[in-house]
Design a protein around this motif. Structure first.
Motif, PDB file in Angstrom:
ATOM      1  N   UNK A  19      15.672  -4.059   7.017  1.00 15.81           N
ATOM      2  CA  UNK A  19      14.501  -3.706   6.233  1.00 15.81           C
ATOM      3  C   UNK A  19      13.279  -4.586   6.476  1.00 15.81           C
ATOM      4  N   UNK A  20      13.462  -5.701   7.191  1.00 10.31           N
ATOM      5  CA  UNK A  20      12.308  -6.573   7.453  1.00 10.31           C
ATOM      6  C   UNK A  20      11.614  -6.162   8.741  1.00 10.31           C
ATOM      7  N   UNK A  21      10.311  -6.422   8.766  1.00  7.69           N
ATOM      8  CA  UNK A  21       9.511  -6.055   9.933  1.00  7.69           C
ATOM      9  C   UNK A  21       9.367  -7.249  10.874  1.00  7.69           C
ATOM     10  N   UNK A  22       9.344  -6.944  12.159  1.00  9.21           N
ATOM     11  CA  UNK A  22       9.177  -7.959  13.194  1.00  9.21           C
ATOM     12  C   UNK A  22       8.143  -7.459  14.192  1.00  9.21           C
ATOM     13  N   UNK A  23       7.375  -8.371  14.739  1.00  6.98           N
ATOM     14  CA  UNK A  23       6.330  -8.000  15.697  1.00  6.98           C
ATOM     15  C   UNK A  23       6.647  -8.645  17.049  1.00  6.98           C
ATOM     16  N   UNK A  24       7.108  -7.822  17.962  1.00 11.09           N
ATOM     17  CA  UNK A  24       7.456  -8.299  19.309  1.00 11.09           C
ATOM     18  C   UNK A  24       6.190  -8.472  20.133  1.00 11.09           C
ATOM     19  N   UNK A  25       6.089  -9.595  20.802  1.00  9.20           N
ATOM     20  CA  UNK A  25       4.935  -9.862  21.672  1.00  9.20           C
ATOM     21  C   UNK A  25       5.047  -9.023  22.936  1.00  9.20           C
ATOM     22  N   UNK A  26       4.066  -8.153  23.163  1.00  3.29           N
ATOM     23  CA  UNK A  26       4.060  -7.309  24.367  1.00  3.29           C
ATOM     24  C   UNK A  26       3.226  -7.918  25.489  1.00  3.29           C
ATOM     25  N   UNK A  27       2.381  -8.892  25.150  1.00  2.92           N
ATOM     26  CA  UNK A  27       1.443  -9.425  26.154  1.00  2.92           C
ATOM     27  C   UNK A  27       2.009 -10.606  26.929  1.00  2.92           C
ATOM     28  N   UNK A  28       2.953 -11.289  26.360  1.00  5.97           N
ATOM     29  CA  UNK A  28       3.564 -12.434  27.028  1.00  5.97           C
ATOM     30  C   UNK A  28       2.855 -13.759  26.771  1.00  5.97           C
ATOM     31  N   UNK A  29       1.790 -13.741  25.996  1.00  2.00           N
ATOM     32  CA  UNK A  29       1.005 -14.967  25.789  1.00  2.00           C
ATOM     33  C   UNK A  29       1.449 -15.781  24.587  1.00  2.00           C
ATOM     34  N   UNK A  30       2.231 -15.199  23.728  1.00  6.20           N
ATOM     35  CA  UNK A  30       2.624 -15.899  22.507  1.00  6.20           C
ATOM     36  C   UNK A  30       3.383 -17.189  22.806  1.00  6.20           C
ATOM     37  N   UNK A  31       3.109 -18.209  22.026  1.00  8.52           N
ATOM     38  CA  UNK A  31       3.863 -19.465  22.122  1.00  8.52           C
ATOM     39  C   UNK A  31       5.118 -19.409  21.279  1.00  8.52           C
ATOM     40  N   UNK A  36       5.181 -12.114  18.350  1.00  7.80           N
ATOM     41  CA  UNK A  36       3.726 -12.219  18.450  1.00  7.80           C
ATOM     42  C   UNK A  36       3.209 -13.372  17.595  1.00  7.80           C
ATOM     43  N   UNK A  37       2.282 -14.152  18.149  1.00  2.85           N
ATOM     44  CA  UNK A  37       1.615 -15.197  17.355  1.00  2.85           C
ATOM     45  C   UNK A  37       0.112 -14.962  17.273  1.00  2.85           C
ATOM     46  N   UNK A  38      -0.333 -13.783  17.688  1.00  2.00           N
ATOM     47  CA  UNK A  38      -1.757 -13.460  17.602  1.00  2.00           C
ATOM     48  C   UNK A  38      -2.530 -13.752  18.873  1.00  2.00           C
ATOM     49  N   UNK A  39      -1.862 -14.325  19.883  1.00  2.00           N
ATOM     50  CA  UNK A  39      -2.570 -14.702  21.120  1.00  2.00           C
ATOM     51  C   UNK A  39      -3.096 -13.506  21.904  1.00  2.00           C
ATOM     52  N   UNK A  40      -2.629 -12.307  21.575  1.00  2.00           N
ATOM     53  CA  UNK A  40      -3.085 -11.102  22.304  1.00  2.00           C
ATOM     54  C   UNK A  40      -4.520 -10.744  21.955  1.00  2.00           C
ATOM     55  N   UNK A  41      -5.080 -11.342  20.920  1.00  2.00           N
ATOM     56  CA  UNK A  41      -6.421 -10.940  20.470  1.00  2.00           C
ATOM     57  C   UNK A  41      -7.424 -11.044  21.614  1.00  2.00           C
ATOM     58  N   UNK A  47       1.050  -6.014  19.480  1.00  2.00           N
ATOM     59  CA  UNK A  47       2.495  -6.210  19.337  1.00  2.00           C
ATOM     60  C   UNK A  47       3.202  -4.906  18.988  1.00  2.00           C
ATOM     61  N   UNK A  48       4.460  -4.837  19.310  1.00  2.00           N
ATOM     62  CA  UNK A  48       5.295  -3.695  18.918  1.00  2.00           C
ATOM     63  C   UNK A  48       6.000  -4.102  17.628  1.00  2.00           C
ATOM     64  N   UNK A  49       5.619  -3.448  16.545  1.00  2.00           N
ATOM     65  CA  UNK A  49       6.206  -3.773  15.251  1.00  2.00           C
ATOM     66  C   UNK A  49       7.406  -2.861  15.016  1.00  2.00           C
ATOM     67  N   UNK A  50       8.510  -3.452  14.624  1.00  2.00           N
ATOM     68  CA  UNK A  50       9.685  -2.633  14.304  1.00  2.00           C
ATOM     69  C   UNK A  50      10.336  -3.160  13.032  1.00  2.00           C
ATOM     70  N   UNK A  51      11.039  -2.262  12.372  1.00  2.00           N
ATOM     71  CA  UNK A  51      11.776  -2.615  11.167  1.00  2.00           C
ATOM     72  C   UNK A  51      13.259  -2.670  11.516  1.00  2.00           C
ATOM     73  N   UNK A  52      13.898  -3.744  11.173  1.00  2.00           N
ATOM     74  CA  UNK A  52      15.323  -3.888  11.470  1.00  2.00           C
ATOM     75  C   UNK A  52      16.138  -2.888  10.658  1.00  2.00           C
ATOM     76  N   UNK A  53      16.961  -2.105  11.364  1.00  2.00           N
ATOM     77  CA  UNK A  53      17.777  -1.098  10.681  1.00  2.00           C
ATOM     78  C   UNK A  53      19.004  -1.718  10.031  1.00  2.00           C
TER      79      UNK A  53
END
Ligand code: FES
Ligand code: FES
Length: 82
Positions: A19-31, A36-41, A47-53
């Motif tokens: 039920x929790x959401x996670x944001x996978x870094x798609x750009x590769x820049x996140x530390x 994702x840490x916002x570095x894609x800005x 980021x690809x946001x998904x909810x854990x099933x």
């Protein structure tokens, strides 16, 4: 930046909670790989946001070449080792 940065050549296991959401870094820049840490800005990436099933360990892609965004599908094995 047109192509995602290769942040790694193997997946990172992440313990997710149902039920929790996670944001996978798609750009590769996140530390904070693989999340994702916002570095894609300022880039074309978001980021690809998904909810854990369910609560479990998932293996998230660090090479950013997966065909199943967020999740390692083994594509990293075909990438050149640098
Ligand atoms: Fe890579 Fe946000 S830091 S998508
Ligand atoms: Fe990207 Fe496995 S780490 S496909």
């Amino acid at each position: 930046m047109d192509k995602a940065k290769v942040a790694g050549l193997s997946p990172i296991p992440v313990n997710v909670n149902q039920g929790e959401k996670y944001a996978w870094c798609s750009c590769g820049l996140s530390s904070n790989q693989p999340l994702c840490d916002g570095s894609h800005k300022g880039s074309a990436f978001t980021p690809k946001v998904f909810t854990a099933e369910e609560t479990k360990t998932v293996y998230l892609c660090t090479c950013k070449a997966t065909n199943n965004p967020g999740f390692c599908d083994g594509t990293h094995k075909s990438l050149p080792k640098e």
